[in-house]
Design an enzyme around this catalytic site. Structure first.
Site, PDB file in Angstrom:
ATOM      1  N   THR A 211       0.850  -1.188   0.000  1.00 14.17           N
ATOM      2  CA  THR A 211       0.000   0.000   0.000  1.00 14.17           C
ATOM      3  C   THR A 211       0.887   1.239   0.000  1.00 14.17           C
ATOM      4  OG1 THR A 211      -0.081   0.014   2.422  1.00 14.17           O
ATOM      5  CG2 THR A 211      -1.811  -1.200   1.268  1.00 14.17           C
TER       6      THR A 211
ATOM      7  N   GLU B  72      -5.667  -3.637  -1.951  1.00 14.25           N
ATOM      8  CA  GLU B  72      -6.180  -4.865  -1.329  1.00 14.25           C
ATOM      9  C   GLU B  72      -7.210  -5.576  -2.192  1.00 14.25           C
ATOM     10  OE1 GLU B  72      -4.928  -2.169   2.129  1.00 14.25           O
ATOM     11  OE2 GLU B  72      -5.823  -1.927   0.142  1.00 14.25           O
TER      12      GLU B  72
ATOM     13  N   LYS C 260     -17.415  16.689  10.376  1.00  7.62           N
ATOM     14  CA  LYS C 260     -18.578  16.699  11.263  1.00  7.62           C
ATOM     15  C   LYS C 260     -18.720  18.105  11.835  1.00  7.62           C
ATOM     16  CE  LYS C 260     -21.050  13.797  14.528  1.00  7.62           C
ATOM     17  NZ  LYS C 260     -21.013  12.592  15.378  1.00  7.62           N
TER      18      LYS C 260
ATOM     19  N   TRP D 198     -22.910  15.608   9.287  1.00  7.60           N
ATOM     20  CA  TRP D 198     -21.830  15.224   8.385  1.00  7.60           C
ATOM     21  C   TRP D 198     -21.846  16.056   7.104  1.00  7.60           C
ATOM     22  CZ3 TRP D 198     -18.359  12.490  10.742  1.00  7.60           C
ATOM     23  CH2 TRP D 198     -18.724  11.577  11.726  1.00  7.60           C
TER      24      TRP D 198
END
Length: 544
Positions: A187, A332, A442, A447
């Protein structure tokens, strides 16, 4: 009763054997590090890959051992894709955009036996070599005439073409267990040390089948494919394997990824399909727009790695008649997870409605299942409104990171891989990422999607790049802060930029301020490093 069908393992080398036998005359074109254009055919690729398999055996590389590559997209890198995996060893692609400390960590963690590298990466190799114990051999991917001078690698440096000359092409690809490891990719490691994802022959072949399908990346023998997405990260989204499977012509750009170089290669080789991240395409569009050029052959582009702004989709499709295929995936996931390919009823939507669909990351390809869950872990409805943590599972999804010990916790949640993305899914199964879980804002207990803010900002004709981050606020806990890179010559001001949001988002979503910057930091895969920007600007409103 069992079926009475043949059993043949799914192996990476079978892709090359198929390409040699059925598409041997198809061309592979590479812009080389040496500066010229190289041409040969699939039959040449296969012959040289067999020679390289003999080279690896001569170097003492054993099945299951890792072989590193630090290279651009080119024919020699393609040869290693098949020589290494096909002979039973593990292809470990190294990302040259990582910090040297991370590269050294990865090479040591993977215990690479040999590292092959393009000559442009010699300074990196010279920096890494003293820090690692595992590789004792470094192979410059060039010929004798272009061998770099490397006093620090005395006794360890070898020449790719010289090694090939020492071996013949008589090599029979071994009949491996299809579940054995074929390649390894780490990664990008924006936080902490990178993690290794170990792909198998089986997972790679199944991914190749699925990604090539018409409703996925839609590749065929009639395509000329230019993978701008790098072969050093997640196998160029599987395009080198797909090209062998379908017999497409391949065009490799080498190190020249600027707009001018890409455009000239696209036109000269009559490229029909290309793939890359938005930052690369912005450079191409800027070059073409400034010169009022057009695309003679390119009809499709695959955009992934980061959300594709609607403004970019509209520019490709309306101005240049190049269809945009928005896709999403992860290291992944090998990496393809979803592709935004229209369903029949969506073809009759208005232009604006189709752009709304294309802004989504798309629907699962066969082999990938997904769901969104709330804080309690319960599945949320596919209504296009509920947003939750995105989980996936499938035939080419990792179940454990490479080198994880017995005591290391599995990344899976009840058999599902947590992507770290926050997303919503509509009734047609189209997934849309609203944020990374660590990027969501937030404000006052509600949100706000930073991705939606960025998409709106990118619609402004004078905006080159837009990044929205959460900044701490004395009243609302967090408020969105907009960072803008203007297009050259722009006189765009903060007030005008904020006014642009009127009627496009809810008023309380509109950022409180705009900061104009010369550039934004990019990670090893072309993604904006929001963590760095958050660190720099998190107290912007507190200090105002």
């Amino acid at each position: 009763m069992q079926g009475l069908m043949m059993q043949q393992p799914l192996l990476v080398a079978s892709l090359l054997a198929h390409a040699e036998r059925h598409h041997g005359g198809q061309e592979i074109v590479s812009r080389r590090v040496e500066g010229d254009i190289h041409r040969y055919r699939y039959r040449d690729l296969a012959q040289r890959a067999r020679r390289m398999a003999n080279v690896l055996e001569g170097l003492g590389v054993k099945p299951g051992e890792r072989v590193g590559t630090l290279a651009w997209n080119g024919y020699r890198h393609m040869e290693l894709y098949f020589a290494v995996s096909g002979s039973g060893s593990v292809l470990h692609t190294l990302n040259p955009r990582l910090h040297v400390d991370q590269l050294a960590y990865i090479i040591e963690h993977a215990e690479d036996r040999v590292v092959f590298f393009d000559a442009t990466f010699l300074p990196l190799i010279e920096s890494v070599a003293p820090r690692v114990k595992s590789p004792k051999v470094f192979v410059a991917m060039t010929d004798r005439a272009h061998m770099p001078q490397a006093n620090d690698l005395t006794g360890m440096l070898m020449c790719y073409e010289d090694l090939l000359e020492l071996h013949d092409d008589v090599f029979e690809w071994p009949l491996l267990d299809e579940n054995s490891a074929s390649s390894l990719c780490y990664t990008s490691g924006t936080t902490g040390n990178p993690k290794g994802v170990l792909y198998s022959h089986r997972s790679t072949l199944l991914h190749t089948y699925a990604a090539a399908l018409p409703d996925s990346l839609n590749c065929s023998a009639r395509d000329v494919i230019l993978p701008v997405v790098p072969m050093f990260h997640v196998n160029a989204w599987g395009l080198p394997y797909i090209a062998c499977m379908v017999g497409a012509k391949l065009v490799f750009p080498g190190p020249a990824l600027d707009g001018k170089s890409l455009y000239e290669l696209i036109e000269a080789e009559q490229v029909t399909l290309s793939a890359g991240v938005p930052t690369v395409w912005q450079g191409l569009l800027t070059h073409v727009g400034e010169r009022q050029e057009t695309f003679a052959s390119m009809r499709r582009t695959i955009i992934g790695g980061a959300p594709c702004p609607t403004a970019m989709t509209a520019q490709f499709q309306e101005r240049y008649q190049v269809d945009v295929l928005h896709a999403w995936g992860m290291t992944e996931l090998s990496p393809v997870g979803t592709v935004c390919s229209f369903k029949p009823h969506q073809l009759s939507l208005s232009t604006e409605e189709r752009y709304t669909v294309q802004a989504k990351q798309g629907r699962s390809v066969f082999g990938i299942d997904m769901k969104i869950v709330g804080p309690d872990g319960e599945a949320l409805p596919w209504d296009g409104h509920a947003a939750g943590d995105l989980l996936v599972r499938g035939q080419w999804v990792t179940r454990q990171y490479f080198g994880a010990g017995d005591g290391d916790a599995s990344p899976l949640r009840d058999g599902w891989f947590p992507t770290g993305d926050v997303a919503k899914i509509d009734p047609d199964g189209f997934m849309q990422i609203t944020d990374r879980s660590k990027d969501v804002i937030k404000s006052g207990g509600e949100w706000i999607s930073s991705t939606d803010i960025e998409n709106v900002a990118c619609l402004h004709p004078e905006v080159a790049t837009a990044v929205c981050i959460a900044a701490r606020h004395p009243k609302w806990d967090e408020r969105p802060l907009l960072l803008i890179v203007k297009k050259p010559g722009s006189a765009l001001g903060g007030g005008e930029m904020l006014a642009f949001f009127d009627g496009r988002v809810a008023k309380w979503w509109t950022p409180d301020a705009v900061v104009f910057v010369e550039s934004v930091p990019l990670g090893a895969t072309g993604k904006v490093l929001k963590n760095q920007l958050r660190d720099q600007y998190r107290d912007y409103y507190l200090s105002a």
